[in-house]
Design an enzyme around this catalytic site. Structure first.
Site, short mmCIF file in Angstrom:
data_model
loop_
_atom_site.label_atom_id
_atom_site.label_comp_id
_atom_site.label_asym_id
_atom_site.label_seq_id
_atom_site.Cartn_x
_atom_site.Cartn_y
_atom_site.Cartn_z
N LYS A 1 28.12 61.85 48.44
CA LYS A 1 29.10 61.13 49.25
C LYS A 1 28.44 59.89 49.83
O LYS A 1 27.32 59.97 50.34
CB LYS A 1 29.58 62.02 50.39
CG LYS A 1 30.71 61.44 51.22
CD LYS A 1 31.05 62.31 52.41
CE LYS A 1 31.60 63.64 51.99
NZ LYS A 1 31.98 64.48 53.15
N CYS B 1 32.95 45.76 53.03
CA CYS B 1 33.61 45.90 51.74
C CYS B 1 34.52 47.12 51.72
O CYS B 1 34.16 48.19 52.19
CB CYS B 1 32.56 46.03 50.63
SG CYS B 1 33.26 46.28 48.99
N CYS C 1 36.44 47.29 48.59
CA CYS C 1 36.81 47.34 47.17
C CYS C 1 35.79 48.09 46.33
O CYS C 1 36.02 48.34 45.17
CB CYS C 1 37.00 45.92 46.62
SG CYS C 1 35.45 45.02 46.32
N HIS D 1 35.57 41.21 45.74
CA HIS D 1 36.97 41.65 45.68
C HIS D 1 37.86 40.59 44.99
O HIS D 1 38.87 40.94 44.39
CB HIS D 1 37.51 41.98 47.07
CG HIS D 1 37.46 40.85 48.04
ND1 HIS D 1 36.38 40.61 48.87
CD2 HIS D 1 38.35 39.87 48.26
CE1 HIS D 1 36.63 39.53 49.59
NE2 HIS D 1 37.80 39.06 49.25
#
Ligand code: FES
Length: 75
Positions: free
Chosen positions: A23, A40, A42, A55
């Site tokens: 994770k 960020c 994206c 992005h």
């Protein structure tokens, strides 16, 4: 809801960042942010967890509309 349980092999959101981790979790101390930080959302940034403008290319090629999270400090 189908969108909640995508497998790593199909429909993964993260194409490249820390793929060896189970994770990806980032922690930023608010005191380390001078006036503004741009994060960020994206998953394409080469400067994770900060936005590097990647992005724009993603949105253009995929017809998407994602952008960063901008955190500003009150003065
Ligand atoms: Fe990912 Fe800007 S590079 S939101």
């Amino acid at each position: 809801w189908e969108g909640c349980c995508r497998s790593k092999k199909s429909g993964a959101i993260n194409p490249q960042i820390l793929k060896s981790s189970d994770k990806v979790v980032d922690s930023i101390d608010i005191e380390d942010i001078s006036e503004k930080a741009v994060f960020c959302r994206c998953w394409r940034s080469k400067n994770w967890p900060y936005c590097d403008g990647s992005h724009n290319a993603h949105n253009k090629s995929e017809g998407d509309n994602v952008g960063p999270l901008i955190v500003t400090k009150k003065k």
